[in-house]
Design an enzyme around this catalytic site. Structure first.
Site, PDB file in Angstrom:
ATOM      1  N   ASN A   9      -5.506 129.916   6.767  1.00  0.00           N
ATOM      2  CA  ASN A   9      -4.589 130.000   7.910  1.00  0.00           C
ATOM      3  C   ASN A   9      -4.896 131.112   8.903  1.00  0.00           C
ATOM      4  O   ASN A   9      -4.552 131.002  10.069  1.00  0.00           O
ATOM      5  CB  ASN A   9      -3.140 130.082   7.417  1.00  0.00           C
ATOM      6  CG  ASN A   9      -2.914 131.216   6.452  1.00  0.00           C
ATOM      7  OD1 ASN A   9      -3.864 131.856   5.981  1.00  0.00           O
ATOM      8  ND2 ASN A   9      -1.664 131.473   6.138  1.00  0.00           N
ATOM      9  N   GLU A  60      -2.594 138.327  -2.600  1.00  0.00           N
ATOM     10  CA  GLU A  60      -1.655 137.961  -1.529  1.00  0.00           C
ATOM     11  C   GLU A  60      -1.412 136.466  -1.659  1.00  0.00           C
ATOM     12  O   GLU A  60      -2.240 135.660  -1.232  1.00  0.00           O
ATOM     13  CB  GLU A  60      -2.265 138.287  -0.157  1.00  0.00           C
ATOM     14  CG  GLU A  60      -2.431 139.759   0.113  1.00  0.00           C
ATOM     15  CD  GLU A  60      -1.115 140.485   0.269  1.00  0.00           C
ATOM     16  OE1 GLU A  60      -0.064 139.822   0.355  1.00  0.00           O
ATOM     17  OE2 GLU A  60      -1.133 141.722   0.285  1.00  0.00           O
ATOM     18  N   CYS A  88       2.211 132.274   4.826  1.00  0.00           N
ATOM     19  CA  CYS A  88       2.686 132.570   3.466  1.00  0.00           C
ATOM     20  C   CYS A  88       4.081 133.189   3.452  1.00  0.00           C
ATOM     21  O   CYS A  88       4.867 132.935   2.553  1.00  0.00           O
ATOM     22  CB  CYS A  88       1.706 133.513   2.792  1.00  0.00           C
ATOM     23  SG  CYS A  88       1.323 134.943   3.817  1.00  0.00           S
ATOM     24  N   GLU A 109      -1.504 144.960   1.393  1.00  0.00           N
ATOM     25  CA  GLU A 109      -2.491 145.080   2.456  1.00  0.00           C
ATOM     26  C   GLU A 109      -1.873 145.904   3.579  1.00  0.00           C
ATOM     27  O   GLU A 109      -0.665 146.144   3.612  1.00  0.00           O
ATOM     28  CB  GLU A 109      -2.906 143.693   2.958  1.00  0.00           C
ATOM     29  CG  GLU A 109      -3.604 142.909   1.860  1.00  0.00           C
ATOM     30  CD  GLU A 109      -4.454 141.746   2.328  1.00  0.00           C
ATOM     31  OE1 GLU A 109      -3.916 140.844   2.990  1.00  0.00           O
ATOM     32  OE2 GLU A 109      -5.665 141.732   2.017  1.00  0.00           O
TER      33      GLU A 109
HETATM   34  P1  NDP Z   1      -5.997 128.304  -2.253  1.00  0.00           P
HETATM   35  O1  NDP Z   1      -5.325 129.063  -3.317  1.00  0.00           O
HETATM   36  O2  NDP Z   1      -6.275 126.859  -2.454  1.00  0.00           O
HETATM   37  O3  NDP Z   1      -7.410 128.961  -1.916  1.00  0.00           O
HETATM   38  C1  NDP Z   1      -7.530 130.313  -1.533  1.00  0.00           C
HETATM   39  C2  NDP Z   1      -8.994 130.723  -1.618  1.00  0.00           C
HETATM   40  O4  NDP Z   1      -9.386 130.814  -2.990  1.00  0.00           O
HETATM   41  C3  NDP Z   1      -9.942 129.717  -0.971  1.00  0.00           C
HETATM   42  O5  NDP Z   1     -11.004 130.409  -0.357  1.00  0.00           O
HETATM   43  C4  NDP Z   1     -10.427 128.931  -2.174  1.00  0.00           C
HETATM   44  O6  NDP Z   1     -11.650 128.319  -1.943  1.00  0.00           O
HETATM   45  C5  NDP Z   1     -10.546 130.034  -3.205  1.00  0.00           C
HETATM   46  N1  NDP Z   1     -10.522 129.594  -4.593  1.00  0.00           N
HETATM   47  C6  NDP Z   1      -9.998 128.449  -5.120  1.00  0.00           C
HETATM   48  N2  NDP Z   1     -10.159 128.432  -6.466  1.00  0.00           N
HETATM   49  C7  NDP Z   1     -10.785 129.588  -6.812  1.00  0.00           C
HETATM   50  C8  NDP Z   1     -11.215 130.171  -8.054  1.00  0.00           C
HETATM   51  N3  NDP Z   1     -11.019 129.562  -9.219  1.00  0.00           N
HETATM   52  N4  NDP Z   1     -11.826 131.379  -8.018  1.00  0.00           N
HETATM   53  C9  NDP Z   1     -12.012 132.026  -6.853  1.00  0.00           C
HETATM   54  N5  NDP Z   1     -11.639 131.523  -5.639  1.00  0.00           N
HETATM   55  C10 NDP Z   1     -11.030 130.331  -5.625  1.00  0.00           C
HETATM   56  O7  NDP Z   1      -5.147 128.581  -0.951  1.00  0.00           O
HETATM   57  P2  NDP Z   1      -5.232 127.865   0.442  1.00  0.00           P
HETATM   58  O8  NDP Z   1      -6.573 128.101   1.055  1.00  0.00           O
HETATM   59  O9  NDP Z   1      -4.747 126.483   0.216  1.00  0.00           O
HETATM   60  O10 NDP Z   1      -4.175 128.710   1.302  1.00  0.00           O
HETATM   61  C11 NDP Z   1      -2.826 128.485   1.234  1.00  0.00           C
HETATM   62  C12 NDP Z   1      -2.147 129.436   0.267  1.00  0.00           C
HETATM   63  O11 NDP Z   1      -2.452 130.774   0.616  1.00  0.00           O
HETATM   64  C13 NDP Z   1      -0.637 129.336   0.334  1.00  0.00           C
HETATM   65  O12 NDP Z   1      -0.093 129.357  -0.972  1.00  0.00           O
HETATM   66  C14 NDP Z   1      -0.233 130.579   1.082  1.00  0.00           C
HETATM   67  O13 NDP Z   1       1.068 131.005   0.816  1.00  0.00           O
HETATM   68  C15 NDP Z   1      -1.262 131.549   0.648  1.00  0.00           C
HETATM   69  N6  NDP Z   1      -1.365 132.636   1.604  1.00  0.00           N
HETATM   70  C16 NDP Z   1      -0.903 133.879   1.260  1.00  0.00           C
HETATM   71  C17 NDP Z   1      -0.930 134.904   2.176  1.00  0.00           C
HETATM   72  C18 NDP Z   1      -0.471 136.284   1.818  1.00  0.00           C
HETATM   73  O14 NDP Z   1      -0.905 137.231   2.449  1.00  0.00           O
HETATM   74  N7  NDP Z   1       0.398 136.462   0.827  1.00  0.00           N
HETATM   75  C19 NDP Z   1      -1.404 134.699   3.546  1.00  0.00           C
HETATM   76  C20 NDP Z   1      -1.913 133.383   3.777  1.00  0.00           C
HETATM   77  C21 NDP Z   1      -1.870 132.388   2.845  1.00  0.00           C
HETATM   78  P3  NDP Z   1     -11.688 126.871  -1.262  1.00  0.00           P
HETATM   79  O15 NDP Z   1     -10.490 126.713  -0.406  1.00  0.00           O
HETATM   80  O16 NDP Z   1     -12.928 126.963  -0.497  1.00  0.00           O
HETATM   81  O17 NDP Z   1     -11.675 125.906  -2.395  1.00  0.00           O
END
Ligand code: NDP
Length: 483
Positions: free
Chosen positions: A152, A249, A283, A457
């Site tokens: 995002n 996060e 998020c 952060e």
């Molecule tokens: P995901 O949890 O699907 O993915 C986050 C990242 O982790 C991606 O780069 C993903 O790779 C990677 N990833 C997935 N599986 C693994 C693993 N086993 N080991 C290491 N890395 C891995 O989140 P989304 O991308 O769908 O983002 C949405 C989520 O993020 C929501 O739940 C949102 O609330 C949260 N979020 C939290 C924020 C905060 O600051 N608290 C801010 C923004 C979002 P890939 O996608 O390439 O598979």
């Protein structure tokens, strides 16, 4: 292709291609058009990135904080100068309206680089006097840090993680979400132009398995993830097995509480900011909007009028203020939740549908008469779906707001500031707001409690999560011993 990057990865100060990795199409969410293609990092690419980072760390950590800070500050200036170019790229990468990206993405990244660049020269330890003897402490970097981003805020996430890490003398390998591979590459390029030594900030592309291979590498000292709670659990567990530092996060289902004395239009603005910015893909969104029963219908009337005035369309048109979901898959997930809301008896006031065309647009959606047990009130939807719930008393709303595994954010709207502070004091959340919602200045700590995360952060707090303290006892006299 419109936004084809120079290569997939940025390692050791330059773009690197390796087309033997899994191809990842870059899709413009507003049209579904493929605008670029990158290749997931192979084990050889991951190895190159980690080796380059490890090699760069000693020199980078050995520089004075002020010299490190100067590079970050220069990068922040360059990002501000190139704000429009970066914002357009962010819009292509994410589909978020240019009206938004011009003020919230590269600018926020620049804020982080400027803030932590300014701080880098002031990262000091303590002197603790113990009679004639004394202890001094040194704040040391952790080493090689891995940053893993959600889709995002690709530019912002790269810099919210990179800036404090680098300020402390760490190096970073950053893996963007495979949905948004473009922006972090440009950040890495700008950092090098600003004078960052090669290898200090590297970008590798890939799916979750590339992230997992980075997390499990013994050379990595720290992992900072922005992602969902399920991914957070996996990454935290993998990091814990090697006793690595973590920042998590994660997601949320945050409450926004509107009391009957609130300024109605401000409260509606807060609810709009907390649900529809970035098409709800934030998020910290306040997706459970608790409105005191006596003003609920007035609130809903004003809310729906204003939601219907959203300008939905081409995100590259600066008049547009509401864009598409990141992907077809995410659009389907959101539409599924909407169906479930209707099936479980929530009252659909507006939106609820996919919009015409090839883009991944879901109309801004408001549900009323939502109850705590409904799926839409319990699970993070990560889309433009607001649930409005009624309440009678302060104690009741506090208990209901806290009845969730999440704890990222919380907001209160009231003109009674004593009540505002009293209620916020009892809400279980890390990033809170009184008469506002979703502000995220770099000066303020950002992060969650409960399942929403670990660590913080931004702000001075982030320094603690990218450094460790060495304490040194210095005896000025003779050493006594038993024999
Ligand atoms: P995901 O949890 O699907 O993915 C986050 C990242 O982790 C991606 O780069 C993903 O790779 C990677 N990833 C997935 N599986 C693994 C693993 N086993 N080991 C290491 N890395 C891995 O989140 P989304 O991308 O769908 O983002 C949405 C989520 O993020 C929501 O739940 C949102 O609330 C949260 N979020 C939290 C924020 C905060 O600051 N608290 C801010 C923004 C979002 P890939 O996608 O390439 O598979």
């Amino acid at each position: 292709m419109k936004k084809q990057p120079k290569a997939s990865h940025f390692i050791d100060g330059k773009y690197i291609e390796d087309d033997s990795g899994i191809p990842i199409d870059v899709v413009f969410p507003a049209t579904g058009e493929v605008i670029g293609r990158v290749f997931a990092a192979t084990p050889a690419i991951v190895e190159r990135a980690l080796a380059s980072a490890q090699l760069a760390q000693t020199h980078w950590a050995g520089m004075t904080g002020r010299d490190r800070g100067r590079v970050l500050t220069r990068a922040s200036e360059m990002i501000r100068e190139r704000n429009r170019e970066l914002s357009v790229l962010e819009t292509y990468d994410t589909g978020k309206p240019l009206q938004e990206t011009l003020v919230a993405d590269a600018t926020s990244a620049a804020d982080a680089l400027e803030y932590f660049g300014g701080m880098a020269g002031s990262l000091t330890g303590e002197h603790i006097k113990l009679g004639a003897d004394w202890v001094y402490t040194v704040r040391e970097p952790l080493g090689v840090c891995v940053g893993i981003g959600a889709w995002n805020y690709p530019t912002q996430i790269a810099c919210w993680k990179g800036a404090p890490a680098l300020a402390c003398g760490n190096v970073m390998v950053f893996k963007p979400s495979e949905r948004t591979p473009l922006c972090a590459l440009l950040v890495a390029e700008i950092l090098i132009e600003a004078g960052l030594p090669k290898g200090v900030f590297n970008v590798v592309q890939g799916l979750g398995e590339v992230g997992a291979s980075l997390v499990s590498d013994p050379r990595v000292a720290k992992v900072s993830l922005t992602g969902s709670v399920p991914t957070g659990r996996k990454v935290y567990a993998a990091a814990a097995s090697q006793m690595k530092h973590v920042t998590m996060e994660l997601g949320g289902k945050s409450p926004l509480v509107v009391f009957d004395d609130a300024d109605l239009d401000n409260a509606v603005s807060g609810a709009i900011n907390g649900n529809f910015y970035s098409s709800g893909q934030v998020c910290s969104n306040g997706t459970r909007v608790f409105v005191q029963n006596s003003i609920k219908e007035a609130f809903l009337k004003r809310l729906v009028e204003r939601v219907k005035s959203a300008v939905i369309g081409d995100p590259l048109d600066e008049a547009t203020n509401f864009g598409p979901m990141i992907s077809h898959e995410q659009m389907d997930i959101v539409l599924g939740y909407i169906d479930q809301g209707v099936a479980e008896g929530a009252r659909l006031l507006c939106g609820g549908t996919k919009l015409e065309g090839d883009g991944f647009f879901v109309a801004p959606t408001v549900f009323a008469d939502v109850t705590d047990d409904m799926t839409i009130a319990q699970e993070e939807i990560f889309g433009p779906v607001m649930s409005v719930l009624g309440f009678e008393t302060e104690d009741e709303v506090i208990a209901r707001a806290n009845a969730t595994e999440f704890g990222l954010s919380a907001g209160v709207f009231t003109r009674d500031l004593v009540r505002g502070h009293r209620v916020i004091g009892q809400l279980q959340a890390g990033s809170c707001f009184i008469n506002s919602y979703n502000d995220a200045p770099v000066e303020a700590p950002f992060g969650g409690v409960k399942s929403s995360g670990v660590g913080r952060e931004n702000s001075k707090e982030a320094i603690k999560h990218y450094s460790q303290v060495k304490s040194v006892f210095v005896r000025m006299g003779d050493v006594e011993s038993a024999f």
